[in-house]
Design a protein around this motif. Structure first.
Motif, PDB file in Angstrom:
ATOM      1  N   LEU A 191     -25.893  18.406 -56.238  1.00 50.89           N
ATOM      2  CA  LEU A 191     -26.272  19.242 -55.102  1.00 50.89           C
ATOM      3  C   LEU A 191     -25.120  19.397 -54.121  1.00 50.89           C
ATOM      4  O   LEU A 191     -24.876  20.492 -53.586  1.00 50.89           O
ATOM      5  CB  LEU A 191     -27.481  18.645 -54.387  1.00 50.89           C
ATOM      6  N   THR A 192     -24.406  18.309 -53.877  1.00 56.68           N
ATOM      7  CA  THR A 192     -23.245  18.374 -52.986  1.00 56.68           C
ATOM      8  C   THR A 192     -22.180  19.314 -53.542  1.00 56.68           C
ATOM      9  O   THR A 192     -21.520  20.047 -52.788  1.00 56.68           O
ATOM     10  CB  THR A 192     -22.656  16.972 -52.772  1.00 56.68           C
ATOM     11  N   MET A 193     -22.025  19.329 -54.867  1.00 56.31           N
ATOM     12  CA  MET A 193     -21.018  20.179 -55.496  1.00 56.31           C
ATOM     13  C   MET A 193     -21.372  21.663 -55.365  1.00 56.31           C
ATOM     14  O   MET A 193     -20.493  22.521 -55.425  1.00 56.31           O
ATOM     15  CB  MET A 193     -20.842  19.788 -56.958  1.00 56.31           C
ATOM     16  N   ILE A 194     -22.651  21.980 -55.190  1.00 56.74           N
ATOM     17  CA  ILE A 194     -23.024  23.359 -54.871  1.00 56.74           C
ATOM     18  C   ILE A 194     -22.496  23.711 -53.488  1.00 56.74           C
ATOM     19  O   ILE A 194     -21.888  24.765 -53.274  1.00 56.74           O
ATOM     20  CB  ILE A 194     -24.549  23.550 -54.916  1.00 56.74           C
ATOM     21  N   ARG A 195     -22.703  22.814 -52.543  1.00 57.05           N
ATOM     22  CA  ARG A 195     -22.317  23.073 -51.156  1.00 57.05           C
ATOM     23  C   ARG A 195     -20.810  23.202 -50.999  1.00 57.05           C
ATOM     24  O   ARG A 195     -20.335  24.015 -50.197  1.00 57.05           O
ATOM     25  CB  ARG A 195     -22.843  21.961 -50.248  1.00 57.05           C
ATOM     26  N   ASP A 196     -20.038  22.391 -51.748  1.00 55.50           N
ATOM     27  CA  ASP A 196     -18.581  22.445 -51.564  1.00 55.50           C
ATOM     28  C   ASP A 196     -17.882  23.377 -52.547  1.00 55.50           C
ATOM     29  O   ASP A 196     -16.651  23.455 -52.569  1.00 55.50           O
ATOM     30  CB  ASP A 196     -17.972  21.036 -51.635  1.00 55.50           C
ATOM     31  N   GLY A 197     -18.655  24.103 -53.370  1.00 57.54           N
ATOM     32  CA  GLY A 197     -18.067  25.109 -54.248  1.00 57.54           C
ATOM     33  C   GLY A 197     -17.579  24.604 -55.583  1.00 57.54           C
ATOM     34  O   GLY A 197     -16.964  25.367 -56.347  1.00 57.54           O
ATOM     35  N   ALA A 198     -17.844  23.349 -55.925  1.00 56.77           N
ATOM     36  CA  ALA A 198     -17.422  22.830 -57.222  1.00 56.77           C
ATOM     37  C   ALA A 198     -18.333  23.321 -58.346  1.00 56.77           C
ATOM     38  O   ALA A 198     -17.924  23.374 -59.505  1.00 56.77           O
ATOM     39  CB  ALA A 198     -17.381  21.305 -57.201  1.00 56.77           C
ATOM     40  N   ILE A 199     -19.573  23.659 -58.016  1.00 55.32           N
ATOM     41  CA  ILE A 199     -20.488  24.306 -58.963  1.00 55.32           C
ATOM     42  C   ILE A 199     -20.743  25.715 -58.447  1.00 55.32           C
ATOM     43  O   ILE A 199     -21.303  25.906 -57.363  1.00 55.32           O
ATOM     44  CB  ILE A 199     -21.807  23.520 -59.102  1.00 55.32           C
ATOM     45  N   LEU A 200     -20.330  26.716 -59.242  1.00 58.78           N
ATOM     46  CA  LEU A 200     -20.394  28.108 -58.825  1.00 58.78           C
ATOM     47  C   LEU A 200     -21.267  28.967 -59.733  1.00 58.78           C
ATOM     48  O   LEU A 200     -21.490  30.146 -59.427  1.00 58.78           O
ATOM     49  CB  LEU A 200     -18.980  28.709 -58.800  1.00 58.78           C
ATOM     50  N   ASP A 201     -21.730  28.409 -60.830  1.00 58.17           N
ATOM     51  CA  ASP A 201     -22.513  29.185 -61.793  1.00 58.17           C
ATOM     52  C   ASP A 201     -23.931  29.391 -61.271  1.00 58.17           C
ATOM     53  O   ASP A 201     -24.620  28.439 -60.902  1.00 58.17           O
ATOM     54  CB  ASP A 201     -22.537  28.440 -63.135  1.00 58.17           C
ATOM     55  N   ALA A 202     -24.385  30.656 -61.269  1.00 55.55           N
ATOM     56  CA  ALA A 202     -25.651  30.988 -60.622  1.00 55.55           C
ATOM     57  C   ALA A 202     -26.845  30.308 -61.283  1.00 55.55           C
ATOM     58  O   ALA A 202     -27.719  29.751 -60.594  1.00 55.55           O
ATOM     59  CB  ALA A 202     -25.851  32.504 -60.620  1.00 55.55           C
TER      60      ALA A 202
END
Length: 220
Positions: A191-202
């Motif tokens: 979840l944190t990686m969504i916020r910091d842009g490390a996970i970008l796949d929709a």
């Protein structure tokens, strides 16, 4: 003149691709007048001409290109006892040419249906990509991922994984150029990686947020 995909089979054996969508009658404000196949090398790119009745009653003639790659499915593999999720990492050229630093995206396992039912397809893709043979997968929701230009409807699933489901090495189909690695993450880190842009796949973002709100990691 014989055109592949229209008069003669293309390299996937298809003909009549220019007829797709011509017989639609579900929306009386849309009258499709022409369908032109621009490309059918593997997937199909069409230009559709249609008359559209606007809310004020007047009609206009419109043209739209639409890319048909078939429908697909994706799955979030999760372990509630260890509070982890299992994702994949692979190179994505479109992301690379559009600003991603290296094109290596973290994603939930996914693939096209290729004639299978959505659940059959995603169980196949999970095994091929992650090496885990899942049991019954929970259908979560469906989504048109880019409805302005791509016809694909994606079916979303979730299923538990663990030592008992690990049956092969995974990694994808080498003959198809796939080179996939699995990445296990603590759910909170994902979840944190969504916020910091490390996970970008929709699709991955959508499934992780579902898991946090309504899925296996929702608040008690």
């Amino acid at each position: 003149m014989n055109a592949p995909g229209i008069d003669i089979p293309d390299r996937r054996g298809r003909t009549g691709l220019e007829r797709h969508g011509r017989d639609l009658t579900g929306n009386p404000r849309v009258r499709i007048t022409d369908v032109e196949v621009l490309s059918c090398d593997w997937y199909v790119l069409r230009k559709t001409t249609f008359d559209y009745q606007h809310s004020d009653g007047h009609w206009s003639r419109e043209q739209r290109e639409n890319y048909d790659r078939g429908d697909g499915a994706t799955i979030l593999l999760y372990d509630t006892s260890r509070r982890t999720v299992l994702l994949t990492r692979q190179f994505r050229l479109p992301a690379y040419v559009n600003g991603h630093p290296d094109g290596m995206l973290l994603e939930t396992a996914a693939g096209l249906l290729d004639g299978d039912s959505p659940e059959e397809a995603i169980r196949r893709e999970a095994a091929e990509e992650t090496g885990h043979t899942v049991g019954r997968a929970e259908h979560v929701f469906d989504s048109y991922m880019s409805p302005g230009s791509v016809t694909e409807r994606l079916h979303f699933f979730a299923a538990p994984y663990g030592q008992a489901t690990a049956t092969t090495d995974g990694g994808g189909i080498a003959a198809e150029g796939e080179d996939i690695t699995t990445v296990e993450l603590p759910f909170d880190q994902a979840l944190t990686m969504i916020r910091d842009g490390a996970i970008l796949d929709a699709k991955t973002i959508m499934l992780l947020q579902w898991a946090a709100l309504d899925g296996p990691f929702r608040p008690a």
